[in-house]
Design a protein around this motif. Structure first.
Motif, short mmCIF file in Angstrom:
data_model
loop_
_atom_site.label_atom_id
_atom_site.label_comp_id
_atom_site.label_asym_id
_atom_site.label_seq_id
_atom_site.Cartn_x
_atom_site.Cartn_y
_atom_site.Cartn_z
N LEU A 133 0.83 -1.20 0.00
CA LEU A 133 0.00 0.00 0.00
C LEU A 133 0.87 1.25 0.00
O LEU A 133 0.52 2.26 -0.64
CB LEU A 133 -0.93 0.00 1.22
N VAL A 134 1.99 1.21 0.69
CA VAL A 134 2.91 2.36 0.70
C VAL A 134 3.40 2.66 -0.72
O VAL A 134 3.43 3.81 -1.16
CB VAL A 134 4.11 2.09 1.64
N GLN A 135 3.77 1.61 -1.44
CA GLN A 135 4.21 1.81 -2.82
C GLN A 135 3.09 2.32 -3.71
O GLN A 135 3.32 3.15 -4.59
CB GLN A 135 4.76 0.49 -3.39
N ALA A 136 1.88 1.84 -3.48
CA ALA A 136 0.74 2.29 -4.29
C ALA A 136 0.52 3.79 -4.11
O ALA A 136 0.33 4.53 -5.09
CB ALA A 136 -0.52 1.52 -3.90
N LYS A 137 0.56 4.25 -2.87
CA LYS A 137 0.36 5.68 -2.60
C LYS A 137 1.48 6.51 -3.21
O LYS A 137 1.24 7.58 -3.77
CB LYS A 137 0.25 5.92 -1.10
N GLN A 138 2.71 6.02 -3.09
CA GLN A 138 3.84 6.78 -3.64
C GLN A 138 3.76 6.83 -5.16
O GLN A 138 4.09 7.85 -5.77
CB GLN A 138 5.16 6.14 -3.20
N TRP A 139 3.32 5.74 -5.78
CA TRP A 139 3.15 5.70 -7.24
C TRP A 139 2.20 6.80 -7.68
O TRP A 139 2.45 7.49 -8.67
CB TRP A 139 2.62 4.33 -7.63
N LEU A 140 1.12 6.97 -6.96
CA LEU A 140 0.14 8.00 -7.29
C LEU A 140 0.70 9.40 -7.09
O LEU A 140 0.55 10.28 -7.94
CB LEU A 140 -1.13 7.81 -6.46
N ARG A 141 1.37 9.60 -5.95
CA ARG A 141 1.93 10.93 -5.67
C ARG A 141 2.99 11.33 -6.70
O ARG A 141 3.10 12.51 -7.07
CB ARG A 141 2.54 10.96 -4.27
N ASN A 142 3.77 10.37 -7.15
CA ASN A 142 4.83 10.66 -8.11
C ASN A 142 4.30 11.10 -9.47
O ASN A 142 4.99 11.78 -10.22
CB ASN A 142 5.74 9.44 -8.30
N ARG A 143 3.08 10.71 -9.78
CA ARG A 143 2.55 10.98 -11.11
C ARG A 143 1.64 12.20 -11.19
O ARG A 143 1.50 12.80 -12.25
CB ARG A 143 1.82 9.75 -11.64
N ALA A 144 1.02 12.57 -10.10
CA ALA A 144 0.09 13.71 -10.13
C ALA A 144 0.85 15.03 -10.14
O ALA A 144 1.77 15.24 -9.34
CB ALA A 144 -0.83 13.64 -8.92
N ARG A 145 0.46 15.91 -11.05
CA ARG A 145 1.04 17.25 -11.14
C ARG A 145 -0.07 18.28 -11.15
O ARG A 145 -1.20 18.00 -11.53
CB ARG A 145 1.89 17.37 -12.40
#
Length: 667
Positions: A506-518
């Motif tokens: 779940l930590v990786q899933a959240k980070q994946w989303l944060r890294n892509r949103a601008r």
């Protein structure tokens, strides 16, 4: 001319003023101001006048000697806004937002200019293969260091300037970005804009007076929503001219714009034919709440922008007639036999109307009508059938979207027409034989003996929710059907433009989303309402979200989707969307030896779901969750816990393996 009409009238004006940079530098500031004032649809107040003069002065001083093209108040149609300045030089596009008098670079300003840059990159044809640099100019801020970082799509991270170093920053970008092909700014500006607005943005634009063809994509590869709108308008006009009753069934893949088509029809009919009292009705409570709140906030903000004193509650009352809850329409017609005021009724998600048993139980328990003997489709048609002469019902139908017990699908609408309303003229799309609509039944047989016409314009075949992957709904359909090979083949065609990843963290899933949103791109977690054993991970699907807050509030609100603390279920998010979605997968819908099996958690253990309809609802729940993203998604499948009998790894490993077989990469 009212405010909405003025906004709509100038919507297609590319820029209030544009010219070669040299011409701007050589002109007097007052002359340029005159050009801007002439295009401005409202009275020019002192605040706007001074802001424009401040921008013009900085541009004339800082860009002297630069070759290229410049535009003031450049249209960003999808957002219904205008960028202060767009500059094209050395093949690079600069989007500049001025904050005249501001002493700091706040996050909202950076998000705003980044949104403009991303809109150009994604939706403006001439910008797809161009480097785009967003800049915020805060005129009273301290000088900030220059830092240029590029995203994978060629859009730079936002740069802050105080205006005195604007020319230097532009020159440095050009120096660090050699080899860009020549670009004629005037020609670039006219290359075409093909937006795909969110349903919230679309509702706001339609409410302000824009037409659907002005706010949606128009490329040949996408089903033209205006074609469906024209077809429906023609049906209404014919019914009115020849005084008969008709019902239309508009089908479409998830995200194809069915709701948008319905909203567009209602706004156009209301404006041109007020006496018809066209109404948009939805049984989707969260959708109604979110759209109403979004419209009210937008209306309130625009009234304040015009200097009008008002309360948000007043704005809310004004917009409530735009979208109504179908239950209010239904219940309001229970106690009368008079025809409703509405001659045109649009029913959103019509396949979710209740069957006879479910509605009878509700009426007996909640409305004191113990002898109620009609399904919801039959009752709704009977209400409109009270009219003398003509009326039109438009049913918007989503394939594979039934997610709740008692939702009847298309079959009950057709059965009701054949049983009780044989005099109605029936228009259907050409896709009724598709598996997502027929539930294994022969729908054509249900229509035998009725005056029926099949029209291709009543099917919306291409998803416009995801501007990056038009075949997403096909991929999800194959995945949910358990067809891994077909899903893998489709994913190969979309993976470059629509990233999907699988993770067991779940930590990786959240980070994946944060890294892509601008910018202000929206992220959030979703999960099935039956995903009860996600709770140990901090994902509690039984904790009800406030939909308007979750979908509309900003990054600073812990209740919003951005914080990824509270998941939305299929009931919360159906009909709505996010830019980047994290789908949290529990053991209620699990793959065992490549086949989907359905379970429900009760008490302390999982139980098999044996009812065929409930299996359909559960599969459709995941179909809804997997089609909510506009740009990409990450799927989080639990790793499981060997000491938790309700969450052993074996409940989840098969699902992760199946998703991998569909071609999705594991991160």
């Amino acid at each position: 001319m009212n405010y909405a009409e003025a906004r709509a009238q100038t919507a297609l004006v590319t820029a209030y003023y544009s010219s070669p940079i040299a011409d701007v530098v050589d002109q007097a500031s007052e002359a340029i101001l005159g050009h801007l004032a002439k295009r401005n649809p409202f009275a020019l107040d002192a605040l706007q006048r001074n802001a424009w003069l401040g921008q013009i002065d900085i541009v004339r001083r800082q860009l002297r000697g630069l070759n290229g093209w410049i535009a003031f108040e450049f249209a960003i149609p999808r957002m219904g806004k205008r960028a202060d300045v767009v500059l094209v030089t050395a093949g690079v596009v600069f989007v500049i937002e001025f904050k005249v008098g501001s002493r700091q670079f706040d996050a909202a300003a950076f998000d705003q200019v980044m949104d403009y840059a991303l809109d150009l990159k994604n939706f403006h044809a001439g910008s797809h293969d161009r480097r785009i640099v967003p800049i915020v100019v805060a005129t009273m801020a301290d000088e900030s260091p220059f830092k240029l970082t590029w995203g994978l799509d060629g859009v730079a991270g936002p740069i802050g300037s105080n205006g005195n170093n604007l020319g230097k920053f532009v020159a440095e970008v050009v120096r660090q970005t050699p080899g860009q092909g020549g670009l004629d700014g005037e020609q670039w500006s006219r290359t075409g804009y093909r937006p795909t607005p969110t349903i919230i943005e679309a509702a706001q634009a339609l409410y302000q007076g824009h037409r659907v063809e002005n706010i949606t994509r128009s490329d040949a590869g996408a089903k033209n929503l205006s074609e469906t709108a024209a077809c429906l308008a023609g049906i209404i006009e014919d019914a009115k001219a020849h005084q008969y009753k008709s019902i239309c069934f508009v089908t479409g893949v998830p995200g194809a714009g069915k709701t948008l088509a319905g909203l567009n029809l209602v706004t156009l009919r209301t404006k041109a034919h007020e006496e018809e009292h066209a109404v948009f009705l939805s049984g989707n409570g969260p959708l109604v709440e979110v759209l109403r709140e979004a419209l009210a906030r937008d209306e309130y903000g625009r009234l304040k922008e015009r200097g009008q004193k008002t309360k948000k509650a007043d704005a809310a009352r004004k917009v409530n007639s735009f979208v109504q809850n179908i239950m209010h329409f239904r219940d309001g017609n229970l106690t009368t036999t008079e025809p409703p005021i509405e001659r045109v009724a649009v029913f959103d998600e019509a396949q979710r109307a209740w069957d006879k048993n479910h509605l009878a139980k509700f009426m007996g328990q909640k409305r004191g009508q113990s002898d109620f003997q009609m399904s919801e489709p039959e009752f709704l048609v009977s209400v409109m059938d009270r009219h003398d002469g003509w009326c039109v019902i438009i049913c918007l139908v989503g394939g594979g979207q039934e997610i709740n017990a008692g939702e009847a699908g298309l079959t009950e609408w057709f059965s009701a027409l054949k049983r009780s309303f044989r005099g109605w003229k029936v228009y259907t799309s050409t896709k009724l034989a598709h598996r997502d609509y027929h539930w294994g039944q022969d729908l054509a047989a249900e229509l035998e003996g009725l005056d029926r016409q099949s029209l291709s314009a009543l099917h919306l075949a291409v998803s416009v929710r995801s501007f990056r992957a038009e075949k997403l709904s096909e991929f999800v359909g194959a995945l949910v059907a358990g067809e891994a090979d077909e899903a893998e083949q489709i994913y190969q065609a979309i993976k470059a433009s629509f990233p999907i990843a699988v993770t067991r963290s779940l930590v990786q899933a959240k980070q994946w989303l944060r890294n892509r949103a601008r910018g202000s791109e929206r992220i959030g977690l979703v999960a099935s309402s039956g995903a009860s054993r996600l709770k140990p991970e901090g994902i509690n699907v039984h904790e009800k979200i406030d939909a308007p807050t979750w979908f509309l509030n900003g990054k600073d609100d812990v209740r919003s989707s951005h914080y990824m603390e509270d998941p939305a279920t299929e009931f919360d998010i159906q009909g709505l969307e996010l830019d980047w979605v994290g789908v949290c997968w529990d053991a209620d819908f699990r793959s065992v030896n490549g086949k989907w099996q359905c379970y429900r958690f009760s008490g302390t253990r999982w139980q098999n779901v044996n009812d065929d309809n409930r299996k359909i609802y559960l599969a459709n729940a995941y179909r809804v969750l997997l089609t909510r993203a506009r740009q990409g998604m990450v799927i989080y499948v639990l790793a499981g816990d060997v000491i938790d009998a309700t969450r052993p790894p074996s409940y989840y490993d098969g699902t992760a393996a199946f998703l991998s077989k569909c071609g999705l990469p594991l991160i």
